[in-house]
Structure formats: structure tokens, C-alpha cells
Design a protein around this motif. Structure first.
Motif, PDB file in Angstrom:
ATOM      1  N   MET A 129       0.778  -1.079   0.091  1.00  0.00           N
ATOM      2  CA  MET A 129      -0.177  -0.116  -0.010  1.00  0.00           C
ATOM      3  C   MET A 129       0.889   1.217   0.036  1.00  0.00           C
ATOM      4  O   MET A 129       1.903   1.326   0.672  1.00  0.00           O
ATOM      5  N   GLU A 130       0.531   2.066  -0.965  1.00  0.00           N
ATOM      6  CA  GLU A 130       0.986   3.640  -0.838  1.00  0.00           C
ATOM      7  C   GLU A 130       0.053   4.684  -0.074  1.00  0.00           C
ATOM      8  O   GLU A 130      -1.023   4.559  -0.526  1.00  0.00           O
ATOM      9  N   TRP A 131       0.650   5.139   0.841  1.00  0.00           N
ATOM     10  CA  TRP A 131      -0.247   6.318   1.525  1.00  0.00           C
ATOM     11  C   TRP A 131      -0.230   7.755   0.836  1.00  0.00           C
ATOM     12  O   TRP A 131       0.842   8.182   0.418  1.00  0.00           O
ATOM     13  N   GLU A 132      -1.344   8.207   1.112  1.00  0.00           N
ATOM     14  CA  GLU A 132      -1.436   9.628   0.549  1.00  0.00           C
ATOM     15  C   GLU A 132      -0.632  10.507   1.213  1.00  0.00           C
ATOM     16  O   GLU A 132      -0.036  11.514   0.516  1.00  0.00           O
ATOM     17  N   LYS A 133      -0.229  10.398   2.656  1.00  0.00           N
ATOM     18  CA  LYS A 133       0.532  11.397   3.193  1.00  0.00           C
ATOM     19  C   LYS A 133       1.209  10.550   4.288  1.00  0.00           C
ATOM     20  O   LYS A 133       0.686   9.559   4.827  1.00  0.00           O
ATOM     21  N   PRO A 134       2.356  11.242   4.577  1.00  0.00           N
ATOM     22  CA  PRO A 134       3.361  10.205   5.521  1.00  0.00           C
ATOM     23  C   PRO A 134       2.629   9.879   6.913  1.00  0.00           C
ATOM     24  O   PRO A 134       2.908   9.010   7.514  1.00  0.00           O
ATOM     25  N   GLU A 135       1.961  10.984   7.282  1.00  0.00           N
ATOM     26  CA  GLU A 135       1.134  10.629   8.749  1.00  0.00           C
ATOM     27  C   GLU A 135       0.248   9.752   8.861  1.00  0.00           C
ATOM     28  O   GLU A 135      -0.061   8.812   9.662  1.00  0.00           O
ATOM     29  N   TYR A 136      -0.289   9.256   7.512  1.00  0.00           N
ATOM     30  CA  TYR A 136      -1.279   8.145   7.539  1.00  0.00           C
ATOM     31  C   TYR A 136      -0.553   6.842   7.821  1.00  0.00           C
ATOM     32  O   TYR A 136      -0.934   5.897   8.363  1.00  0.00           O
ATOM     33  N   GLU A 137       0.701   6.805   7.121  1.00  0.00           N
ATOM     34  CA  GLU A 137       1.531   5.597   7.252  1.00  0.00           C
ATOM     35  C   GLU A 137       2.283   5.538   8.754  1.00  0.00           C
ATOM     36  O   GLU A 137       2.154   4.505   9.369  1.00  0.00           O
ATOM     37  N   ALA A 138       2.283   6.770   9.146  1.00  0.00           N
ATOM     38  CA  ALA A 138       2.722   6.615  10.672  1.00  0.00           C
ATOM     39  C   ALA A 138       1.983   6.230  11.715  1.00  0.00           C
ATOM     40  O   ALA A 138       2.353   5.647  12.731  1.00  0.00           O
TER      41      ALA A 138
END
Length: 461
Positions: free
Chosen positions: A242-251
Motif C-alpha cells: 500500500m502507498e499512503w497519500e500522506k506520511p502521517e497516515y503511514e505513521a
């Protein structure tokens, strides 16, 4: 137009005979005829098994957890388990296998001797998990069994049916003899090499737990369970891509993974799926990733199925304020309820490309592209009758909430009474024909979960 003699010089000017040059493409080889006839026999075996031994095969198919999976993957699982049943499942009434029964019933079939010899050599075939270690051209593969270490040469009948694969990928299927090599019975599944190590370790651990020292014997008896493990790992690989739209979502997911129990991988995968869908639709602003991670942890385990947890202990685990975590839990709950009645929350087609394989179809059904997505509305425990209109569901929920408010004002907060009231209302809806009886339990669970969260929020307020 004059016919060119096969022994004449090729008119293209190559200097070779026509039969060895441009005329070669028009020559039908015995090998291609044999491959075509064997392919027809494979389809005949499959049709024979599903027609005559449906009662023996279906219980194993029903045990597989395929709800919510892309349709192509779900069909693939059914096909692989059916193939296993054909060759490995003992028939108690006949003390034989489905394939042996097929050979007996087809003993008078007018197969050519070379075809009959090949088909009879398939007896005793067992599914396998093989690492791709090399290839010679498009259709000739070299594989190594990950459980036995045995190396084999594999020939694929049709070049246009060869899925994309790379060395190190794990090929899942049932190999049957083909001359001095092997070929896959009906089809194969390619597991990406990125997760091969984890899959192999999981399979070996499962083999050890079964007390089997021989890999073939293990898969002969427990291939359906091994396939379940492979599918779980395959979905996990999907999640990892999965690729996240924003880094904070992945965080948020990194925070969740760091504190999530190691023995609840399935729930963790579900958390990834829910969080991805939530971010795609709501585009939340993340101030403190741990707050959302805690809310997602509680939501997945305590509400969407999993261990029973108290909000307080989850907030303590993530070291976040309870009120902020509870607010995010409410957000996730409302989003999930919207997903039950909203058909727009689907995965992008590209997200599932590596799972897609049209050759898994048992029959040529009409194309239904919506089933090629992972739709959150099909998640376990969140189902309504597909024929229900959105307004109908809204009315049912409004009725439930009105009853809940009356209960709250009349008798105060009582979780058991909330649960009982929901059960009674759902029973009334079934009697009135507003929902199907078969869906009553799932509807009740969904309504109870949502009602509890809404009423809890009101009660705290």
C-alpha cells in the motif's frame, strides 16, 4: 494462388526450405495436439468431479474464508482446493479418490494411447509450493519444491496463459507428469518473491505442527489449511504494498504495528484495510498518530471482531487521552456504518493487479468488474441485504435510535438492555419482511455495535 511446396525454397529469400521457415508456422505439431487434448481432459476431470462429488468437495470449500476477497482470488482458492480434493481426498464409500473413479468411469473413452498414458500417470499427484529458480523461454520453467527440495522442469501448455513471474516467486498449484517434465493441472498461482521467505517459514511451521516429516504427505492431508496460510500471507503482501497519500497516515500504521499483539495478524491486516479506506474517503488531519492508532486498535479488536478490550486499557497502552481516543473510535464507527450502505468505498483496480488472474474462472461468467475490488461493505459482520435501498436502512436505524433514546430516558444506561432491545427490533424486522432471516444475525451484530457506540457517547456527554 499457387501452393508452395513444403520442400521448395522459401519465397522470403532466407535460403531455407519453406517447411523450415515461413511454412513452419502453419505446421501443426503432435506436441500441440497432445497439449490441447490433455487440456480438454483436465477440464473434463474438473467437470466430472464437481458434478458427481459435489457433496464431498463442498464442505472443504465452505471452510475457506473467502468473503470480502476479490472474486478472482476467491474463485482461485476454490479451484485449488477442488484440484486437491480430486487427487488427494479419500472417498470413504469407495476407498479410492475422485481421480481414480474418473479413470474407471472413462476406461472406455476413445483416447489416443499417448493421451491415455499421460492421464494415467497423473494418479498420486499432490499440490506443491515451488520456488521458481529459472526458465528456458516463455513456457519452460525450473522449480524447486520449498518443502522437499525436489527440483523439476515444468512446461506450460499455452504461452498466453503464463502469468507474470520472476525468479524467487513461489508457484502454487498441482503438478502432473508431462513426458519427462511436469505441467500444472488447470492453473497456478504466483506468490510474489518479496514475501516468499515468510511464506516458506509459515508452511514449515505448519508442517511441524502436523507432525509430518514428509512435505508431500503433509500437503496430501492438509493442503486446504496450507492454502489458507498462503492466502493470508498474500493479503499481507498486498497490505505491505500500500502507498499512503500522506506520511502521517503511514505513521499511524507504524504506531499500530509497534503495539499490536503478534498473534493477531489477521486483525492487523483488517486494520490496514479499514484505515486505508478511511483515509481515502475522509482524508483526516493527523495531529498525533498514536491517537488514531489506539482508536483503530480498539475498533478492530473490540468492535469489528477480536479480543475484548476496554477503551481505558487501550488508551493506557498507547499513552493517549481517553476522550480523544473515544472521539476517533466514534469517527471510525460512523465511517464503517456508512460503508455498509455506500457502494463507493472500493479499492482502486490497480491495487489488486498482482492478485488478478482471469484464468481461474471455472466457467465463463459475465464480467463483473465490481467484484475485482475489495469492497468494505462485504467485510465479515457488516452485511445487509443487497436488495435494500439506502433509505430503508436509514429508516431502520432511525427506528433503533429512537427506541434507544426512550430506553435511556426511561431506565438509564444499561448495556444488556440495549443489546436485548436491538435483538427484539431485528426480530420484528424479520417478521415484517424488512430483512431476510438469513441476514438477521449479522444485521443485529452491526446494529448493536453502532448503537452501543452512539449511546455510550451520549451517556458520557
Amino acid at each position: 494462388m499457387a501452393t508452395i511446396s513444403r520442400n521448395a525454397p522459401c519465397p522470403c529469400g532466407s535460403g531455407r526450405k519453406y517447411k523450415h521457415c515461413c511454412g513452419k508456422e502453419k505446421t501443426v505439431s503432435l506436441q500441440s495436439v497432445l497439449e490441447r487434448e490433455l487440456g480438454e481432459c483436465m477440464r473434463d476431470v474438473l467437470a466430472y468431479a464437481t458434478d458427481r462429488y459435489e457433496d464431498e468437495i463442498v464442505p472443504f470449500l465452505e471452510e475457506r474464508q473467502t468473503e470480502g476477497l476479490p472474486e478472482t482470488l476467491a474463485i482461485g482458492i476454490e479451484l485449488f482446493v477442488t484440484n486437491w480434493a480430486i487427487f488427494c481426498l479419500p472417498l470413504e464409500s469407495e476407498d479410492t479418490t475422485i481421480f481414480a473413479s474418473y479413470l474407471q468411469d472413462r476406461r472406455s473413452a476413445r483416447w489416443r494411447p499417448s493421451v491415455r498414458t499421460q492421464i494415467e500417470s497423473w494418479q498420486g499427484a499432490v499440490p506443491s509450493f515451488d520456488e521458481l529458480i529459472g526458465r528456458d523461454g516463455e513456457r519452460n520453467l525450473f522449480v524447486r519444491d520449498v518443502l522437499t527440495g525436489e527440483e523439476k522442469q515444468v512446461h506450460i501448455f499455452e504461452a498466453d496463459k503464463v502469468p507474470e513471474m520472476e525468479e524467487g516467486d513461489i508457484l502454487i498449484g498441482l503438478l502432473v507428469p508431462y513426458g519427462q517434465a511436469y505441467t500444472y493441472f488447470t492453473t497456478l498461482l504466483v506468490f510474489p518473491h518479496a514475501g516468499a521467505g515468510r511464506l516458506i517459514a509459515t508452511l514449515r511451521q505448519e508442517q511441524e505442527q502436523h507432525g509430518e516429516t514428509d512435505g508431500r504427505a503433509f500437503l496430501r492431508h492438509a493442503f486446504p489449511e496450507a492454502m489458507d496460510l498462503a492466502v493470508s500471507q498474500l493479503i499481507w503482501e498486498f497490505v505491505r504494498q500500500m502507498e499512503w497519500e500522506k506520511p502521517e497516515y503511514e505513521a499511524v500504521m507504524q504506531e499500530l504495528r509497534s503495539r499490536f499483539p503478534n498473534d493477531q495478524e489477521e486483525a492487523l491486516v483488517r486494520a490496514h484495510v479499514i484505515w486505508r479506506a478511511y483515509c481515502n474517503k475522509e482524508h483526516p488531519r493527523i495531529g498525533h498518530p498514536a491517537v488514531y492508532a489506539a482508536a483503530l486498535h480498539y475498533f478492530v479488536c473490540a468492535i469489528a471482531g477480536g479480543e475484548e478490550l476496554e477503551e481505558e486499557e487501550v488508551a493506557f497502552l498507547y499513552e493517549v487521552p481517553l476522550d480523544k481516543m473515544s472521539a476517533r473510535v466514534d469517527d471510525l464507527m460512523l465511517f464503517s456504518f456508512d460503508s455498509m450502505i455506500d457502494d463507493d468505498d472500493e479499492w482502486d483496480d490497480k491495487d489488486l493487479d498482482f492478485l488478478d488472474n482471469d484464468d481461474w474462472e471455472l466457467v465463463d461468467d459475465e464480467d463483473d468488474s465490481a467484484n475485482d475490488y475489495w469492497d468494505l461493505s462485504d467485510e465479515d459482520g457488516w452485511l445487509f441485504d443487497d436488495d435494500m435501498e439506502e433509505d430503508e436502512i436509514d429508516l431502520l436505524f432511525d427506528e433503533l435510535m429512537a427506541k434507544m433514546e426512550e430506553l435511556l430516558e426511561r431506565e438509564g444506561w444499561d448495556e444488556k438492555k440495549v443489546m436485548k432491545l436491538t435483538e427484539n427490533l431485528v426480530a420484528e424486522w424479520v417478521d415484517a419482511g424488512e430483512i431476510d432471516e438469513a441476514d438477521a444475525e449479522l444485521v443485529c451484530e452491526a446494529m448493536q455495535a453502532l448503537a452501543l457506540e452512539v449511546i455510550r457517547a451520549q451517556h458520557k456527554g
